[in-house]
Design a protein around this motif. Structure first.
Motif, mmCIF file in Angstrom:
data_model
loop_
_atom_site.group_PDB
_atom_site.id
_atom_site.type_symbol
_atom_site.label_atom_id
_atom_site.label_comp_id
_atom_site.label_asym_id
_atom_site.label_seq_id
_atom_site.Cartn_x
_atom_site.Cartn_y
_atom_site.Cartn_z
ATOM 1 N N ASP A 29 53.402 43.968 56.343
ATOM 2 C CA ASP A 29 53.727 42.620 56.812
ATOM 3 C C ASP A 29 52.516 41.706 56.830
ATOM 4 N N SER A 30 52.786 40.430 56.590
ATOM 5 C CA SER A 30 51.811 39.372 56.859
ATOM 6 C C SER A 30 52.266 38.659 58.124
ATOM 7 N N VAL A 31 51.335 38.422 59.034
ATOM 8 C CA VAL A 31 51.667 37.870 60.345
ATOM 9 C C VAL A 31 50.926 36.558 60.564
ATOM 10 N N LEU A 32 51.640 35.583 61.089
ATOM 11 C CA LEU A 32 51.055 34.312 61.497
ATOM 12 C C LEU A 32 51.045 34.275 63.020
ATOM 13 N N LEU A 95 47.343 33.437 51.562
ATOM 14 C CA LEU A 95 48.165 34.537 51.050
ATOM 15 C C LEU A 95 48.605 34.203 49.628
ATOM 16 N N PRO A 96 47.791 34.464 48.654
ATOM 17 C CA PRO A 96 48.110 34.106 47.263
ATOM 18 C C PRO A 96 49.411 34.717 46.760
ATOM 19 N N SER A 97 49.819 35.857 47.331
ATOM 20 C CA SER A 97 51.035 36.518 46.850
ATOM 21 C C SER A 97 52.308 35.796 47.284
ATOM 22 N N PRO A 123 61.786 27.638 56.494
ATOM 23 C CA PRO A 123 62.511 28.914 56.438
ATOM 24 C C PRO A 123 62.211 29.726 55.186
ATOM 25 N N HIS A 124 61.669 29.080 54.172
ATOM 26 C CA HIS A 124 61.326 29.772 52.930
ATOM 27 C C HIS A 124 60.037 30.568 53.053
ATOM 28 N N VAL A 125 59.254 30.339 54.104
ATOM 29 C CA VAL A 125 58.014 31.106 54.271
ATOM 30 C C VAL A 125 57.968 31.898 55.586
ATOM 31 N N ILE A 126 58.840 31.570 56.543
ATOM 32 C CA ILE A 126 58.855 32.273 57.831
ATOM 33 C C ILE A 126 60.136 33.088 57.937
#
Length: 272
Positions: A29-32, A95-97, A123-126
């Protein structure tokens, strides 16, 4: 600590573990993280997630975080106001990916509602949000129709996400201790709302306006607070079409029912 930023730092390790479990953080996971403060939760996230982007609005804390964790390869410290960030731009930079992120945050009380509503614009990124609020706000976000806590915030949050109240957090879990209880909620953000809304700006405006006078009957609230948007004839036609009782109040209707009402009312606008 700068009191104007509403900073109460979470120090209870058991609560930190519950947050991680609720967020279901995995190594992939990537977390903000919003409002990392002194980095207590940040350190746990760094250990459990693949990438962590931590957004902090206190410049002094940003500098401290850079010294303590900024050197680690999977953490990015960002200075910024979470109420007004372009989250797409932040993620693109770090996050280049381009994968979607899970948000984890102990939100400052003074800005919590504004911040969570900002998330829904991306919503497209979170993909999900595990958030701590003042308990009263958490109850409002997750409230069901017909309850005293149900209002415009409930409807808007539940239009954009599946909202769940997870657990209550006592004041003793923070330093300094706030004067009120807190609570953690989980929002599974919809990529696209499951409820069809023909005109989203009209729907959101209607929802906000009809709860301004929540004790009024819905018909009267529409006529008073949506003046110029809804005529008496159109409101009456909509009630007949949707089989709504004359005495119904805004708090009695689900998100689905409010969406249907919005769609019928906007159809009269477009038919003019």
């Amino acid at each position: 600590m700068r009191q104007k930023l509403g900073q109460h730092f979470l120090i209870d390790e058991s609560i930190l573990e519950q947050i991680l479990t609720t967020a279901n953080i995995q190594q992939t996971d990537s977390v903000l993280e919003i409002g990392p403060g002194q980095g207590v939760l940040t350190k746990h996230l760094i250990q459990n997630a693949g990438e962590v982007i931590a957004v902090e609005f206190d410049r002094n804390l940003v500098d401290a975080l850079q010294r303590t964790v900024g050197h680690l390869p999977n953490v990015h410290i960002v200075y910024g106001d979470a109420r007004h960030l372009d989250y797409q731009a932040v993620l693109t930079e770090h996050l280049p990916s381009q994968q979607r992120v899970k948000v984890v945050a102990n939100l400052p009380y003074y800005a919590a509602t504004t911040i969570v509503l900002a998330f829904f614009q991306f919503p497209h990124v979170i993909t999900s949000c595990t958030l701590m609020f003042q308990k009263e706000v958490a109850e409002r976000i997750t409230a069901s129709p017909g309850t005293k806590s149900y209002g415009s915030l409930s409807v808007i949050c539940q239009y954009y996400s599946a909202a769940r109240y997870c657990f209550t957090v006592p004041p003793s879990a923070f330093q300094p201790a706030p004067k009120v209880e807190s609570a953690v909620i989980h929002l599974e953000v919809y990529h696209r709302p499951p409820v069809f809304v023909q005109d989203e700006p009209f729907f959101l405006q209607m929802v906000k306006n009809i709860f301004l006078t929540r004790r009024k009957m819905l018909k009267n609230a529409l006529l008073k607070n949506m003046a110029g948007k809804c005529s008496l004839a159109h409101v009456q036609e909509a009630f007949t079409h949707l089989h709504l009782p004359e005495t119904v109040r805004a708090e009695d209707l689900s998100v689905q029912e409010l969406a249907e009402l919005s769609n019928v009312l906007i159809s009269y606008q477009t038919a003019k």
